[in-house]
Design an enzyme around this catalytic site. Structure first.
Site, PDB file in Angstrom:
ATOM      1  N   PHE A 359      60.580  18.797  54.914  1.00 22.79           N
ATOM      2  CA  PHE A 359      60.196  17.600  55.658  1.00 22.79           C
ATOM      3  C   PHE A 359      58.698  17.603  55.926  1.00 22.79           C
ATOM      4  CE2 PHE A 359      64.547  18.556  56.800  1.00 22.79           C
ATOM      5  CZ  PHE A 359      65.183  17.324  56.875  1.00 22.79           C
ATOM      6  N   ASP A 360      58.090  16.435  55.816  1.00 23.53           N
ATOM      7  CA  ASP A 360      56.773  16.257  56.403  1.00 23.53           C
ATOM      8  C   ASP A 360      56.986  16.108  57.909  1.00 23.53           C
ATOM      9  OD1 ASP A 360      53.946  15.704  56.500  1.00 23.53           O
ATOM     10  OD2 ASP A 360      54.501  13.630  56.912  1.00 23.53           O
ATOM     11  N   LYS A 361      55.960  16.397  58.699  1.00 21.04           N
ATOM     12  CA  LYS A 361      56.118  16.302  60.154  1.00 21.04           C
ATOM     13  C   LYS A 361      55.819  14.900  60.675  1.00 21.04           C
ATOM     14  CE  LYS A 361      53.000  17.623  63.120  1.00 21.04           C
ATOM     15  NZ  LYS A 361      52.853  16.457  64.036  1.00 21.04           N
ATOM     16  N   VAL A 563      61.340  15.108  52.073  1.00 18.30           N
ATOM     17  CA  VAL A 563      61.446  13.884  52.859  1.00 18.30           C
ATOM     18  C   VAL A 563      60.089  13.565  53.466  1.00 18.30           C
ATOM     19  CG1 VAL A 563      62.681  12.687  54.691  1.00 18.30           C
ATOM     20  CG2 VAL A 563      63.818  14.515  53.425  1.00 18.30           C
TER      21      VAL A 563
END
Length: 674
Positions: A359-361, A563
Site C-alpha cells: 500500500f501507498d500511505k 494499491v
C-alpha cells in the site's frame, strides 16, 4: 455500449475463435432460435425412438424422424463448422458433425440424432447463460439516460446525450439519472454514485465557484462539485455544466474497458488453450488408431468405427474450452456492478491467488489531509493563547500544513477564540514561519530551528513531549512567543477510519503480508502501520525506490499487488503483479494505469474485489476438475464399450455444469463485509 461497439465486440470474439464467442442472435425465431431448434430435435428423437420401440407405422418412419432431427439439431452446428473451416480452424463443432455422420454411416441414426440434439441443446443453453453475463456488463451502458434538458439562454430544450458538448448546462430534476460528467453550477442535492463508484451512501453536492476552470481540470475538481453520468440525483434540482462528451464519460470508458477485459486471457485460460492445441491432435490420432482396431482384434470394421466415433465425442473438450471464459466474464461483470473495474482474467485470477499486498500511505491508507492531532503546552503556558497565536500566524501562510493548523486551532478554541493579529509574517524555508504578534516575535517552526536561534534551549519537558510525538509519527512544530515557549503541536495525516477493519478482512481472506511503502519518514510509516495493523512498513522511499521495493517483494513472495492512487504510484503499480487504483472515477490516468480500478475513493471495496477474485479462482479450479475429470473418465469408458448417446449426455452435461457454476459469481456477496 453503442450498437456499433457491440457489433465490433462480437466480431472480435468470433475472430478470436473462442468457444464462447458464437452469436446466434437474429435467427429465424429470434435469439432463442437455436434453443427452439434443439428442442424440436429432441422431440423428433423421442418420437423416432417411440416409433422404433413400439413398431408403430412403416419401417422408414423412425429413420425419417431421426433424419429430420439431424436437420434441426445440426443446423447451427454445421453453420459454425463451416465458418470455422473457412477461417482454417478445426474445432469441436466439426468433431461433433464427423461423429454424427459416422453414426449415420453405420445406420445408428438414433444415436447420431441424440448426439446432435444434446450438443445443440448444450450449446444453446451455454450461449443463453453467457449472454446473461454479457448483458450484465452491457446493462452498465444503459444507466445513463438517452436525452437531456439543456439550457440555451432563457429557454430549455431536450437533446440527445450524444450531442452534448463541454460547456453545455443541463437541468437535472430530483430522482433523475445524470446525463453527463460535469460540475454542479446551481442548486444543492445528494447524489447516489453507487452505479459508478460503488459508494453505499449518497454524496452531497453543491455549486462550484468557477465552473469553466473546474471542467478544464475535471480530474482535480472537488468531489462535492463533481458528478458522473449514470448516477442518480437525490431530492434537489440542480444544473450541471458538461465536462466531457458522452463517449468520454467515466461510465462509457468503464463499459468499454470492461468489454475489452473480456478478451484478455487469464493464465489458466492460456494454459487450457495450449493444452487444447496438443490434446485435440492427440485425440484425432487416437481415433484414427481405434478405427483400425479391427485389424488387431477380431471384430467387424463397423464396431471399430463406432467405438472411434464414441471416443471422438467423449474426448471433445467443450467444457474445458468454456470453463475459464465463463468464470472470468461473470467475475468481471459482478465487479463492474459494484463500482470495480477489473481489466480481464489475468488481474482477476492473480488477485485471487496472491498473498501479499503493498500500500501507498498518503491518500490510500490515510485521508491524505493532515490534521492537528496533539497540543502540548509548556509549563506555565495557556493552550488558548498558544492556539490563538498559531491561528493568527498560520492564517497568512500557504504551506500545506497551514490549513490543517488553522482548522485545528479553530475547532479546539471554539468559544475561547481570541481575536489577535499577526504582522510582518515571513516564511523560513524548510523551518517554519515567523511573525510579530502584539509587538513580540513569534516562531511556529520545526524543533531544529530553535537550535539555530539565540532564544534559549527548549525546556526539557517540552523537548520530551516533542520526542514522544515524533516517535508516534507526528510532524511537530514548536511555538515560541517573545521570550517564552508556549508548547508543541503535532500534525498527522490520519489513517482512514475503515483501514484497520479492511486489514482484518484481508487477513481473513488469506492475505499474509500487508506492506506499506511510503515516502514519509520511517517513524511516521511505523506509526500508521501499527495503527491500521500492517505487517511491515518501509519509509523514506523515493518513487524509484518504491519500484525497487516492489521488485524485491516479487522476488521474495512471488505475486504482489500494489494499491495506490494510480497517478503518483503508477511506476510501482506497473511493476506489481496487480496494480489497484483507488478513486479512479474521475481520473483518466488512474483508469489507464490500473489493472483493477476502485472507482470510489473507498478502501473498503478492496476486500470485496479480493474475495470475488478468490471465489473466481476457486470456481475456475472446480470447472477444470469437472471438465478434465469427465473427459478422463469418458475416454476409457467409450473405448471399453460406452455408447455415443451416453457419452454425449455426460459430455454436454459437464459443459452446462461448468457454465452454471460460473454464473454463481454474478450473485457473489462479500462475506467479509457481511
Amino acid at each position: 455500449m453503442t450498437t456499433s461497439e457491440k457489433h465490433q465486440h462480437d466480431a472480435k470474439n468470433e475472430s478470436d475463435g473462442n468457444h464462447d464467442g458464437h452469436d446466434h442472435e437474429g435467427g429465424l425465431l429470434g435469439e432463442k432460435t437455436e434453443l427452439i431448434f434443439a428442442l424440436l430435435a429432441g422431440a423428433l428423437v423421442l418420437a423416432g425412438w417411440l416409433c422404433e420401440r413400439s413398431e408403430v407405422g412403416p419401417d422408414w418412419l423412425s429413420t425419417a424422424l431421426y433424419c429430420t432431427a439431424y436437420i434441426f439439431g445440426g443446423y447451427f452446428t454445421l453453420k459454425e463448422a463451416v465458418d470455422n473451416l473457412r477461417a482454417k480452424r478445426f474445432e469441436i463443432d466439426t468433431l461433433m458433425l464427423v461423429a454424427a455422420a459416422g453414426a449415420a454411416a453405420l445406420g445408428k441414426w438414433g444415436e447420431g440424432a441424440l448426439l446432435l440434439f444434446l450438443f445443440s441443446l448444450g450449446h444453446s443453453l451455454e450461449h443463453f447463460a453467457m449472454g446473461r453475463a454479457r448483458r450484465a456488463i452491457e446493462a452498465l451502458a444503459e444507466l445513463a439516460p438517452e436525452t437531456a434538458i439543456v439550457r440555451r439562454g432563457d429557454k430549455t430544450e431536450e437533446v440527445s446525450v450524444e450531442s452534448l458538448q463541454p460547456g453545455d448546462v443541463v437541468l437535472v430534476k430530483p430522482n433523475e439519472r445524470l446525463p453527463a460528467d460535469g460540475v454542479v453550477t446551481k442548486g444543492t442535492t445528494s447524489v447516489n454514485q453507487a452505479p459508478v463508484t460503488g459508494e453505499s451512501v449518497p454524496v452531497d453536492k453543491e455549486p462550484v465557484a468557477d465552473a469553466r476552470a473546474a471542467i478544464a481540470a475535471f480530474d482535480k475538481a472537488p468531489a462535492n462539485n463533481r458528478v458522473f453520468a449514470g448516477t442518480i440525483n437525490g431530492a434537489g434540482s440542480i444544473e450541471v455544466m458538461v465536462a466531457r462528451l458522452a463517449t468520454q464519460s467515466t461510465m462509457a470508458r468503464v463499459v468499454q474497458m470492461v468489454s475489452e477485459a473480456e478478451a484478455q486471457r487469464s493464465p489458466t485460460q492460456q494454459f487450457t488453450d495450449k493444452f487444447e492445441k496438443k490434446f485435440v491432435p492427440a485425440v484425432l490420432g487416437l481415433v484414427v488408431l481405434l478405427m483400425f482396431a479391427f485389424a488387431v482384434i477380431d471384430e467387424p470394421f463397423a464396431d471399430s468405427f463406432y467405438r472411434a466415433m464414441a471416443v471422438l465425442v467423449a474426448a471433445s473438450p467443450c467444457a474445458l474450452a468454456i470453463s475459464v471464459p465463463s468464470a472470468v466474464l461473470s467475475g468481471v461483470a459482478r465487479a463492474g456492478r459494484s463500482g470495480v473495474l477489473v481489466k480481464g482474467g489475468g488481474p482477476l485470477e492473480n488477485l485471487g491467488t496472491l498473498t501479499s499486498i503493498a500500500f501507498d500511505k498518503t491518500g490510500t491508507l490515510t485521508e491524505g489531509k493532515p490534521k492537528m492531532t496533539d497540543v502540548v503546552t509548556a509549563p506555565g503556558a495557556d493552550e488558548a493563547e498558544l492556539l490563538s497565536v498559531v491561528l493568527a500566524v498560520e492564517s497568512h501562510s500557504d504551506h500545506p500544513l497551514a490549513s490543517a493548523l488553522v482548522a485545528g486551532a479553530r475547532e479546539r478554541l471554539g468559544d475561547k477564540l481570541q481575536q489577535i493579529s499577526a504582522n510582518d509574517v515571513k516564511s523560513i524555508t524548510g523551518r517554519g514561519i515567523e511573525a510579530d504578534v502584539g509587538g513580540e516575535k513569534v516562531y511556529v517552526a520545526k524543533p531544529i530551528l530553535f537550535t539555530e536561534l539565540s532564544v534559549g534551549a527548549v525546556p526539557e519537558a517540552l523537548a520530551s513531549a516533542n520526542e514522544k510525538l515524533v516517535g508516534d509519527g507526528r510532524t511537530t512544530m514548536i511555538v515560541f512567543k517573545g521570550s517564552r515557549y508556549l508548547g508543541v503541536i503535532g500534525v498527522m495525516d490520519t489513517p482512514r477510519e475503515v483501514a484497520g477493519e479492511v486489514m482484518t478482512k484481508l487477513r481473513a481472506l488469506g492475505i499474509e503480508r500487508l506492506i506499506m511503502i511510503s515516502g514519509d519518514n520511517q517513524k511516521v510509516a511505523d506509526s500508521v502501520a501499527r495503527t491500521v495493523g500492517l505487517t511491515e512498513a518501509r519509509g523514506d522511499l523515493m518513487p524509484d525506490q518504491k519500484v525497487e521495493e516492489i521488485k524485491r517483494l516479487r522476488e521474495a513472495h512471488g505475486k504482489v499487488a500494489m494499491v495506490g492512487d494510480g497517478v503518483n504510484d503508477a511506476p510501482a503499480m506497473a511493476n506489481s503483479t496487480v496494480g489497484i487504483a483507488m478513486g479512479a472515477a474521475g481520473s483518466d490516468v488512474a483508469l489507464e494505469a490500473a489493472d483493477v480500478a476502485l472507482m470510489g475513493d473507498d478502501l473498503s471495496q478492496l476486500p470485496f474485489v479480493v474475495g470475488l477474485s478468490r471465489q473466481t479462482s476457486g470456481i475456475i479450479k472446480q470447472n477444470l476438475w469437472v471438465s478434465l475429470g469427465v473427459v478422463a473418465v469418458l475416454i476409457p469408458a467409450t473405448i471399453f464399450g460406452l455408447n455415443i448417446g451416453t457419452a454425449v449426455l455426460f459430455h454436454e452435461g459437464s459443459t452446462i455444469i461448468v457454465v452454471v457454476n460460473a454464473l454463481r459469481l454474478l450473485a457473489f456477496k462479500d462475506k467479509a463485509s457481511a
